[in-house]
Scaffold this active site. Structure first.
Site, PDB file in Angstrom:
ATOM      1  N   ARG A   1       0.816  -1.215   0.000  1.00 46.71           N
ATOM      2  CA  ARG A   1       0.000   0.000   0.000  1.00 46.71           C
ATOM      3  C   ARG A   1       0.846   1.260   0.000  1.00 46.71           C
ATOM      4  NH1 ARG A   1      -3.991  -0.945   4.968  1.00 46.71           N
ATOM      5  NH2 ARG A   1      -2.007  -1.677   5.835  1.00 46.71           N
TER       6      ARG A   1
ATOM      7  N   GLU B   1      15.746 -17.507  22.836  1.00 46.88           N
ATOM      8  CA  GLU B   1      16.087 -16.171  22.363  1.00 46.88           C
ATOM      9  C   GLU B   1      16.449 -15.304  23.561  1.00 46.88           C
ATOM     10  OE1 GLU B   1      13.679 -14.619  18.865  1.00 46.88           O
ATOM     11  OE2 GLU B   1      12.238 -15.952  19.826  1.00 46.88           O
TER      12      GLU B   1
ATOM     13  N   LYS C   1       4.237 -18.427   7.608  1.00 53.13           N
ATOM     14  CA  LYS C   1       3.610 -18.779   8.862  1.00 53.13           C
ATOM     15  C   LYS C   1       3.121 -17.500   9.549  1.00 53.13           C
ATOM     16  CE  LYS C   1       7.245 -18.201  12.200  1.00 53.13           C
ATOM     17  NZ  LYS C   1       6.807 -17.380  13.290  1.00 53.13           N
TER      18      LYS C   1
ATOM     19  N   HIS D   1      10.771 -21.662   7.716  1.00 53.63           N
ATOM     20  CA  HIS D   1      12.163 -21.423   7.362  1.00 53.63           C
ATOM     21  C   HIS D   1      13.132 -22.327   8.124  1.00 53.63           C
ATOM     22  CE1 HIS D   1      12.066 -18.661  10.897  1.00 53.63           C
ATOM     23  NE2 HIS D   1      13.345 -18.952  10.984  1.00 53.63           N
TER      24      HIS D   1
ATOM     25  N   LYS E   1      17.087 -24.521   6.997  1.00 55.67           N
ATOM     26  CA  LYS E   1      18.397 -24.368   7.629  1.00 55.67           C
ATOM     27  C   LYS E   1      19.264 -25.594   7.355  1.00 55.67           C
ATOM     28  CE  LYS E   1      16.998 -21.214  11.325  1.00 55.67           C
ATOM     29  NZ  LYS E   1      18.007 -20.165  11.055  1.00 55.67           N
TER      30      LYS E   1
ATOM     31  N   HIS F   1       7.565 -24.370  14.242  1.00 53.30           N
ATOM     32  CA  HIS F   1       8.943 -24.750  13.976  1.00 53.30           C
ATOM     33  C   HIS F   1       9.378 -26.032  14.677  1.00 53.30           C
ATOM     34  CE1 HIS F   1       9.464 -21.136  11.790  1.00 53.30           C
ATOM     35  NE2 HIS F   1       9.496 -20.330  12.821  1.00 53.30           N
TER      36      HIS F   1
ATOM     37  N   LYS G   1      11.370 -16.303  25.159  1.00 56.15           N
ATOM     38  CA  LYS G   1      11.987 -14.988  25.020  1.00 56.15           C
ATOM     39  C   LYS G   1      12.722 -14.650  26.318  1.00 56.15           C
ATOM     40  CE  LYS G   1       9.934 -13.634  21.064  1.00 56.15           C
ATOM     41  NZ  LYS G   1      10.674 -13.221  19.848  1.00 56.15           N
TER      42      LYS G   1
END
Length: 514
Positions: free
Chosen positions: A74, A240, A172, A202, A206, A264, A364
């Site tokens: 957009r 992470e 996803k 993804h 890997k 995943h 996280k």
């Protein structure tokens, strides 16, 4: 350190000398001329992953002659403004390396831009004028709420069919639960055939995840041990160190279970545990992966509290810096019940894996960024070295497959320390992609984009596997939706809630601390 030498290296170098632009071990088939249409071209995914991957493919001479990119979004942009934005994105990308101006100018000439709304039929009319009748790969790099309107727009203008092939790559998450995943699939298949739909995960692109298949089925040493007789348990970790950054509002609607485990880690688990495919072909590999996911035991409602742990990070001081808790992140409600950590114990009901627990965890604000698979084998049946004065000396053998940050494989075993006494200690034999092959492994998006152009769906997810993975997490989602958690239950910079440790302790196991 594992390295390639001798006849193997000579063979590889000879093939490279014959054609320096072809890697004899990867990507040997040239892709046909095609146009890549990226919906969401001004978005984060396009800038961080897709265009840097295209640049790397261009540098490696992997893009076909006549390749074009049409960005659709957009945001009003000219072709030149779009090219400048994408150039900045490539310069900022870690994996792309220093920008080669000559290489970039060649790729930049293939980029064009179309400004338009996904719900406006005129957008697709103008897109038809840009495409012509050749091969087209449509890539949905938008918010999931835009998937159905875009596909409907493509169908309304007849863009799913043409003189060449037409394919659709869907990012996803594929749905928010089992019902929505089925509904989305029905909407896609009203316009595209299943053979045209490429559902991207993804992680499957890997190198180490792909190498699981080579490691298992290309070696006579390991596959005989890959079963309940020798494997004690498996841990799959995706940790992470960062928080939700500026994606708090989005993440609060998704959570760790949906974002990582369904999308995943279950696919990684399926690759680890699947049966050997008769041939390395798309249907054969995907059949076995889907069969494994259908064999995962689905938790009953009363079992969820024992075998699934939700967590949410709270404030803490990490590395000398005050880190906010999830509920204080921008866009997050102060009473949010979103899981930023999820851990599961899963069992596989088949002959190979009966009774072997698979532990999956993601979170996280954990101590470090690491994704790995750790396979612990049963201890030796008799330990004559119990007085070695080293508790680790009799630790079970451990095989670790590292997915990130550095891709490689480690095998832990026991050896004697130098000296007169029989004192033992664990040692590791390591394989690292960078040092062993002396080349940068392609990024997951390089691999997957090229596969889609080639029409190879081996590393993409079929609908039956999507539904099977949603079936595993569905009862957990439902139980967590009806339960109020005492969040936060782990401090930022730690390895998660105590309940996750207790879950493994009940089986006599402990989490690895990578």
């Amino acid at each position: 350190m594992v390295t390639i030498s001798g006849p193997e290296r000579n063979w590889e170098e000879k093939l490279r000398e014959q054609n320096p632009f072809e890697d004899p071990l990867r990507f040997t088939r040239p892709a046909p001329p095609c146009t890549l249409v990226i919906f969401g071209a001004s978005g984060d995914l396009t800038k961080r992953k897709l265009v840097p991957a295209l640049y790397s493919l261009s540098c490696d001479r992997r893009l076909p002659r006549g390749f074009r990119v049409v960005g659709v979004s957009r945001t009003p942009l000219s072709d030149e403004q779009f090219r400048e934005k994408m150039k900045s994105a490539v310069q900022a990308a870690d994996e792309a390396g220093p920008l080669d101006e000559g290489e970039w100018s060649g790729l930049a000439r293939s980029l064009s831009y179309l400004s338009g709304d996904a719900g406006d039929a005129a957008t697709y009319q103008r897109l038809r004028g840009k495409l012509g009748e050749g091969n087209v790969l449509f890539y949905l790099a938008t918010q999931p709420s835009q998937y159905q309107p875009i596909v409907a727009g493509l169908g309304g203008e007849g863009l799913s069919q043409g003189a060449g092939w037409r394919r659709l790559v869907v990012e996803k998450p594929f749905g928010q639960d089992l019902e929505s995943a089925r509904s989305l699939n029905q909407a896609l298949q009203r316009v595209f055939a299943e053979s045209q739909i490429y559902r991207i995960h993804h992680y499957l692109g890997k190198e180490t995840v792909q190498n699981i298949l080579a490691f298992r089925f290309g070696n006579g040493i390991f596959e005989p041990l890959w079963n309940r007789r020798y494997v004690n348990h498996v841990q799959i970790t995706a940790a992470e160190s960062i928080g939700v950054e500026q994606r708090g509002a989005f993440y609060q609607e998704v959570g760790a279970l949906r974002d990582m485990i369904q999308n995943h880690l279950l696919q990684v688990m399926a690759t680890i545990a699947m049966e050997p495919a008769a041939v390395y072909q798309a249907d054969a590999v995907r059949d076995e992966r889907a069969k494994l996911l259908r064999s995962v035991r689905v938790l009953k409602p009363e079992e969820v509290s024992l075998h699934a742990v939700a967590g949410q990070y709270g404030p803490a001081r990490v590395g000398g810096v005050e880190v906010p808790g999830f509920r204080s992140e921008p866009g997050v409600t102060p009473e949010s019940q979103t899981d930023t950590y999820a851990a599961l114990t899963l069992l596989v009901d088949n002959w190979r894996w009966a009774g072997v627990p698979f532990y999956l965890r993601t979170g996280k604000r954990l101590p470090k960024r690491v994704t790995e698979i750790a396979i612990e084998f049963h201890a030796a049946p008799h330990a004559p070295f119990a007085d070695s004065h080293d508790a680790l000396a009799v630790a079970p053998n451990l095989l670790i497959l590292r997915i990130q940050p550095e891709e490689g494989i480690s095998l832990r075993f026991v050896a004697k320390r130098p000296g007169r006494r029989m004192w033992l200690r664990p040692v590791s034999m390591d394989f690292n992609y960078g040092s062993s092959f002396g080349a940068r492994p392609p990024s997951a998006y390089e691999t997957l984009l090229l596969d889609a152009m080639l029409g190879d769906p081996t590393l993409y997810i079929r609908q039956d596997a999507v539904e099977a993975s949603w079936g595993v997490v569905q009862p957990i989602l439902e139980e967590w939706a009806n339960r109020r958690f005492e969040f936060p239950n782990y401090a930022a910079g730690t390895w998660g809630p105590v309940a996750a440790d207790e879950m493994l302790a009940r089986q006599g196991h402990v989490w690895r601390r990578p």
